[in-house]
Design a protein around this motif. Structure first.
Motif, mmCIF file in Angstrom:
data_model
loop_
_atom_site.group_PDB
_atom_site.id
_atom_site.type_symbol
_atom_site.label_atom_id
_atom_site.label_comp_id
_atom_site.label_asym_id
_atom_site.label_seq_id
_atom_site.Cartn_x
_atom_site.Cartn_y
_atom_site.Cartn_z
ATOM 1 N N UNK A 1 -4.742 87.785 -78.876
ATOM 2 C CA UNK A 1 -4.508 87.232 -77.520
ATOM 3 C C UNK A 1 -5.014 85.631 -78.027
ATOM 4 N N UNK B 1 2.053 92.736 -79.771
ATOM 5 C CA UNK B 1 1.147 91.758 -79.109
ATOM 6 C C UNK B 1 -0.032 92.555 -78.561
ATOM 7 N N UNK B 2 -1.266 92.567 -79.323
ATOM 8 C CA UNK B 2 -2.297 93.439 -78.966
ATOM 9 C C UNK B 2 -3.328 92.773 -77.978
ATOM 10 N N UNK B 3 -4.495 93.404 -77.795
ATOM 11 C CA UNK B 3 -5.522 92.974 -76.775
ATOM 12 C C UNK B 3 -6.420 91.828 -77.894
ATOM 13 N N UNK B 4 -7.114 91.329 -77.129
ATOM 14 C CA UNK B 4 -8.141 90.249 -77.918
ATOM 15 C C UNK B 4 -8.937 90.820 -78.703
ATOM 16 N N UNK C 1 -8.035 92.593 -81.312
ATOM 17 C CA UNK C 1 -7.759 94.211 -81.921
ATOM 18 C C UNK C 1 -6.540 93.904 -82.753
ATOM 19 N N UNK D 1 -10.405 81.974 -82.864
ATOM 20 C CA UNK D 1 -11.291 82.843 -81.798
ATOM 21 C C UNK D 1 -10.988 84.197 -81.798
ATOM 22 N N UNK E 1 -14.269 85.804 -83.957
ATOM 23 C CA UNK E 1 -15.132 86.047 -82.886
ATOM 24 C C UNK E 1 -15.078 87.314 -82.365
ATOM 25 N N UNK E 2 -14.057 87.606 -81.284
ATOM 26 C CA UNK E 2 -14.086 88.825 -80.757
ATOM 27 C C UNK E 2 -13.612 90.080 -81.929
ATOM 28 N N UNK F 1 -10.724 78.030 -78.503
ATOM 29 C CA UNK F 1 -9.885 78.653 -77.711
ATOM 30 C C UNK F 1 -9.036 78.017 -76.808
ATOM 31 N N UNK G 1 -7.600 79.578 -73.151
ATOM 32 C CA UNK G 1 -8.570 79.555 -71.876
ATOM 33 C C UNK G 1 -9.108 78.514 -71.694
ATOM 34 N N UNK G 2 -8.699 77.193 -72.471
ATOM 35 C CA UNK G 2 -9.353 75.932 -71.908
ATOM 36 C C UNK G 2 -10.402 75.307 -73.084
ATOM 37 N N UNK H 1 -13.064 76.390 -75.077
ATOM 38 C CA UNK H 1 -14.506 76.556 -75.397
ATOM 39 C C UNK H 1 -14.702 76.640 -76.786
ATOM 40 N N UNK I 1 -15.548 72.960 -74.185
ATOM 41 C CA UNK I 1 -15.775 72.881 -72.805
ATOM 42 C C UNK I 1 -16.939 73.570 -72.609
ATOM 43 N N UNK I 2 -17.459 74.640 -73.507
ATOM 44 C CA UNK I 2 -18.966 75.082 -73.182
ATOM 45 C C UNK I 2 -19.947 74.646 -74.032
#
Lengths: 285, 397
Positions: A55, A71-74, A76, A100, A104-105, A130, A133-134, A136, A148-149
């Protein structure tokens, strides 16, 4: 028949999905262009090429390439690709995702796929944030860079991705920026021909979030930075290629080695134990 | 009384968490929740909130980290949505069963696949059984208030459970609404400093989370059941105290123009604002119809709900999630559980609407109302229907 020249990469792209979602000055499109040319150069049959993405902005690549893609999940992408690669040993599996998503995940999967030496090519577009998502902070955001974080700058240590891949046993490790289109194309070609786990880090701008928030100018200015500050050091010790904020960038092909892939190791061990009684797996019907 | 100001709801939620003087925030970016924690990271970085902001590497890590913070005795806050909530799944049980107080806001978003960033309730409804307190906000003000009440409820010695505040992704999270933001001083009067019942403390060592052999596991689950069920009374009390302090009244189940209604719609979350507008329109035309909304979902406010629908002939239930091949939407299932075997129980017209961000408008309400009217007139109760399907309805295509 029209005389309009056809872009040589059109065959690998789903033109009906254009225009893509990437911002002006983003580096992901450039990397996809290099990838498409590398697929042609490596003479990989599109029927036997699979692209798996996680993702994020780079995760959109799976939807734009005209091959079987997932197109898998974040985070994976790599385990999906592991299943695909092992059940279809005749195919070339490419994981195309961002920093990211992959570090990361999905970081755990990254180190274990490299350690197991699963036959796949991992292309990581590293824009240090990232994007989707804006903007981070990620594990690759340089110390002091704003996100942003981390409005006053990142305070965590960062990954040196070529070194991470190398230390986990990757067979081929390279890093280029999206300024180095020819070198990047050549390295992706090489990675596609590598047996086992190959890794390419593609340094790319995110003008909308990373560059803007850190006052680094637009995409063109970032390419100028890549041009001015990159030095090619093929074979460099990956421990020495770590990056910091707006630092020099060491690019090149750092690692080439050959060890047993997951499948070869499995077959070797089973043959040792079971002898002629062992029937090797030859892929899904 | 605080002044009403236009604010993005996510920003307002972050300000509310800050006003609660939280100690630890661990979060991972996921749309549409990101603005909540981004704004909190700014508040912390600016020194306006003395807290640890931990930008972890996944939601699994975020919830684990929150458990660590809460176990150490910190007032803990996080936010997530959709896949992020799903990735937290295994730790959600642990937070609840270790009785670790914390507040998590969930910007409700549909689950993949196909990938969707838009709003429905599939994320939270698949986490119904984790043992958390679960409440649903209708608008930004309510989300803010539930965050403040949430910390008080979560930390109440009679409750001591993690609490999930649900608010609709985008529909609420990205909306600018008039918000009355309580000041930190006002919140402090309502929400005293957190004193944990038990915490990891080197002077008095305890072990949290060890194995529960079959000889104690059932008893632990019984305790979890009591904990959530018994949370009802103190929660209602705290809502009352909130009203005294801030002047806004909250109930477990909300009703709107239910007088003399033979048909009531039952909803949850932000959809009720559209539903109320629709009820006004239909009532103005002389039709007796009203609305019931669950604010409290766990514990399930059985008696409040039964009271709210007493005497009604037909309920039109609008679920935002369903169980494929199963008994339909979760709200309808639980309403049936509450009413089964009861004399004069209303008939239930179940619909599933607004999946993956599909807009639910007056035309949809009219359609559902027509079904309810048919049932009221004696037509058989139809099976649950997934409405708004292009090209035909379930079972009719």
């Amino acid at each position: 028949m029209s005389d309009t020249p056809v872009n040589p990469v059109d065959g690998l792209l789903r033109m009906d999905r254009m225009p893509h979602i990437w911002c002006g000055g983003c580096g992901i499109g450039t990397s996809v262009n290099c990838f498409a040319r590398a697929v042609a150069k490596a003479e990989i049959d599109h029927e036997h090429l699979h692209v798996v993405s996680g993702i994020g902005c780079t995760g959109r690549v799976a939807g734009y390439v005209n091959v079987d893609s997932f197109h898998t999940t974040h985070g994976r992408a790599i385990p999906f690709a592991t299943g695909l690669s092992l059940s279809r040993p005749d195919s070339k599996v490419v994981v195309y995702s961002g920093d990211g998503d992959l570090t990361a995940i999905g970081g755990n999967h990254f180190i274990h796929a490299a350690r197991r030496n699963i036959d796949m090519t991992v292309i990581c577009v590293n824009n240090f944030t990232y994007g989707m998502t804006g903007g981070q902070v990620t594990p690759t955001t340089p110390y002091g860079a704003k996100a942003s974080t981390t409005p006053y700058g990142n305070y965590e240590h960062t990954f040196n991705l070529p070194n991470l891949a190398d230390s986990c046993g990757a067979q081929f490790v390279a890093r280029w920026t999206v300024y180095h289109v020819r070198q990047l194309t050549r390295s992706i070609t090489k990675a596609l021909k590598t047996k086992g786990f190959s890794f390419i880090e593609v340094i790319a701008p995110c003008p909308t979030l990373y560059q803007r928030r850190n006052k680094l100018g637009d995409g063109v200015m970032t390419l100028q930075y890549y041009k001015d500050k990159s030095t090619i050091q093929n074979g460099a010790d990956t421990a020495d290629v770590g990056m910091s904020f707006q630092s020099d960038i060491i690019v090149g092909e750092f690692v080439e080695r050959e060890s047993l892939t997951f499948m070869e190791g499995y077959e070797k061990r089973m043959k040792e134990i079971l002898g002629d009684g062992f029937v090797p797996y030859r892929g899904a019907k | 009384m605080a002044e009403r100001k236009g604010m993005e709801v996510s920003i307002a939620i972050a300000e509310a968490a800050s006003a609660c003087d939280v100690d630890c925030i661990a979060a991972y970016p996921i749309t549409p929740q990101t603005h909540v924690v981004e704004h909190l990271s700014e508040i912390v970085a600016d020194g306006d909130l003395d807290a640890e902001f931990i930008p972890v590497e996944s939601e699994h890590a975020a919830m684990s980290c929150c458990c660590g913070c809460a176990a150490a005795g910190a007032r803990t806050f996080t936010a997530t949505a959709s896949q992020g909530l799903a990735l937290m799944h295994e730790i959600l049980f642990i937070a609840a069963n270790l009785r670790l107080p914390m507040v998590m806001v969930v910007a409700n978003r549909s689950l993949s696949g196909p990938i969707s960033i838009w709003n429905d309730h599939s994320d939270v409804m698949t986490e119904r059984d984790v043992g958390w307190i679960q409440v649903f906000a209708e608008n930004g003000q309510e989300a803010v208030d539930l965050v403040i009440m949430g910390h008080r409820m979560s930390e109440d010695k009679r409750i001591l459970l993690p609490l999930m505040v649900n608010f609709d992704g985008f529909i609420l999270s990205h909306m600018v609404e008039p918000i009355e933001m309580p000041t930190r001083e006002e919140v402090k009067r309502f929400l005293p400093d957190y004193e944990p019942q038990q915490r990891l403390d080197i002077d008095n060592p305890i072990t949290m989370g060890p194995v529960g052999m079959p000889v104690v596991y059932t008893e632990a689950k019984m305790a979890a059941e009591w904990a959530v069920r018994d949370a009802y009374k103190p929660m209602v009390e705290i809502m009352g105290e909130f009203e005294k302090e801030f002047g806004r009244k909250y109930k477990p189940v909300e009703t709107y123009r239910t007088d003399d209604s033979e048909i009531l719609f039952v909803v949850m979350g932000g959809i009720s604002e559209t539903a109320m507008t629709w009820v006004d329109k239909v009532r103005d035309a002389g039709v007796k119809v009203g609305l019931v909304r669950f604010r409290m979902w766990r514990p399930l406010p059985v008696e409040d709900f039964k009271k709210a629908i007493a005497g009604v002939k037909v309920l039109g239930v609008l679920d935002r999630h369903f169980s494929p091949g199963g008994p339909g939407g979760p709200m309808a299932q639980e309403i049936k559980y509450m009413l089964y075997g009861q004399d004069h129980a209303p008939k239930i017209v179940e619909t599933v609407v607004g999946l993956g961000g599909r807009d639910v408008n007056f035309i949809d309400f009219d359609q559902i109302f027509d079904r309810c009217k048919a049932v009221l007139g004696g037509a058989p109760v139809p099976p649950f229907e997934l409405i708004q399907v292009r090209g035909g309805h379930y079972g009719k295509a």
